[in-house]
Design a protein around this motif. Structure first.
Motif, PDB file in Angstrom:
ATOM      1  N   TRP A  15       0.844  -1.188   0.000  1.00 45.24           N
ATOM      2  CA  TRP A  15       0.000   0.000   0.000  1.00 45.24           C
ATOM      3  C   TRP A  15       0.882   1.241   0.000  1.00 45.24           C
ATOM      4  CZ3 TRP A  15      -0.375  -4.220   3.046  1.00 45.24           C
ATOM      5  CH2 TRP A  15      -1.566  -4.945   3.057  1.00 45.24           C
ATOM      6  N   ASN A  17       0.117   5.220   1.064  1.00 43.82           N
ATOM      7  CA  ASN A  17      -0.875   6.135   1.637  1.00 43.82           C
ATOM      8  C   ASN A  17      -2.259   5.495   1.730  1.00 43.82           C
ATOM      9  OD1 ASN A  17       0.966   8.253   2.027  1.00 43.82           O
ATOM     10  ND2 ASN A  17       0.753   8.865  -0.103  1.00 43.82           N
ATOM     11  N   GLU A  19      -3.634   3.215  -0.105  1.00 43.87           N
ATOM     12  CA  GLU A  19      -4.170   2.659  -1.353  1.00 43.87           C
ATOM     13  C   GLU A  19      -3.422   1.378  -1.698  1.00 43.87           C
ATOM     14  OE1 GLU A  19      -4.527   3.711  -6.103  1.00 43.87           O
ATOM     15  OE2 GLU A  19      -3.876   5.276  -4.723  1.00 43.87           O
ATOM     16  N   GLU A  20      -4.164   0.279  -1.823  1.00 44.35           N
ATOM     17  CA  GLU A  20      -3.521  -0.991  -2.156  1.00 44.35           C
ATOM     18  C   GLU A  20      -3.036  -0.955  -3.595  1.00 44.35           C
ATOM     19  OE1 GLU A  20      -4.398  -5.774  -2.332  1.00 44.35           O
ATOM     20  OE2 GLU A  20      -5.711  -4.509  -1.163  1.00 44.35           O
ATOM     21  N   LEU A  21      -1.743  -1.198  -3.778  1.00 48.09           N
ATOM     22  CA  LEU A  21      -1.145  -1.148  -5.110  1.00 48.09           C
ATOM     23  C   LEU A  21      -0.602  -2.484  -5.569  1.00 48.09           C
ATOM     24  CD1 LEU A  21       0.762   2.230  -4.882  1.00 48.09           C
ATOM     25  CD2 LEU A  21      -1.393   1.776  -6.036  1.00 48.09           C
TER      26      LEU A  21
END
Length: 77
Positions: A15, A17, A19-21
């Motif tokens: 992640w 911030n 947000e799963e990336l």
């Protein structure tokens, strides 16, 4: 905006911030630039979190952030 390229062995999620990336992965060898994600960073601190699951033996993780203008400072905890 920058590009984040993780390269874990074994299983990982990541992640930036919140947000799963990095979609969950499993059982692979480590290497640089296995995947590439566009990341929008904001001014000030940005949290990068990687969860590794060790399936046996040693664990390794490569992480690359493109910083062509040399503006980023990396602090690991």
């Amino acid at each position: 905006v920058t590009t984040w390229s993780p390269g874990p062995n074994e299983a990982a999620k990541g992640w930036v911030n919140g947000e799963e990336l990095v979609p969950p992965t499993s059982g692979r060898g480590e290497s640089t630039h296995q995947e590439s994600f566009t990341v929008r960073l904001h001014e000030g601190a940005n949290l990068v979190l990687v969860k590794l699951t060790n399936l046996g033996g040693d664990w390794q993780l490569y992480v690359s952030l493109d910083d062509l203008e040399r503006e980023l400072t990396l602090i690991s905890e």
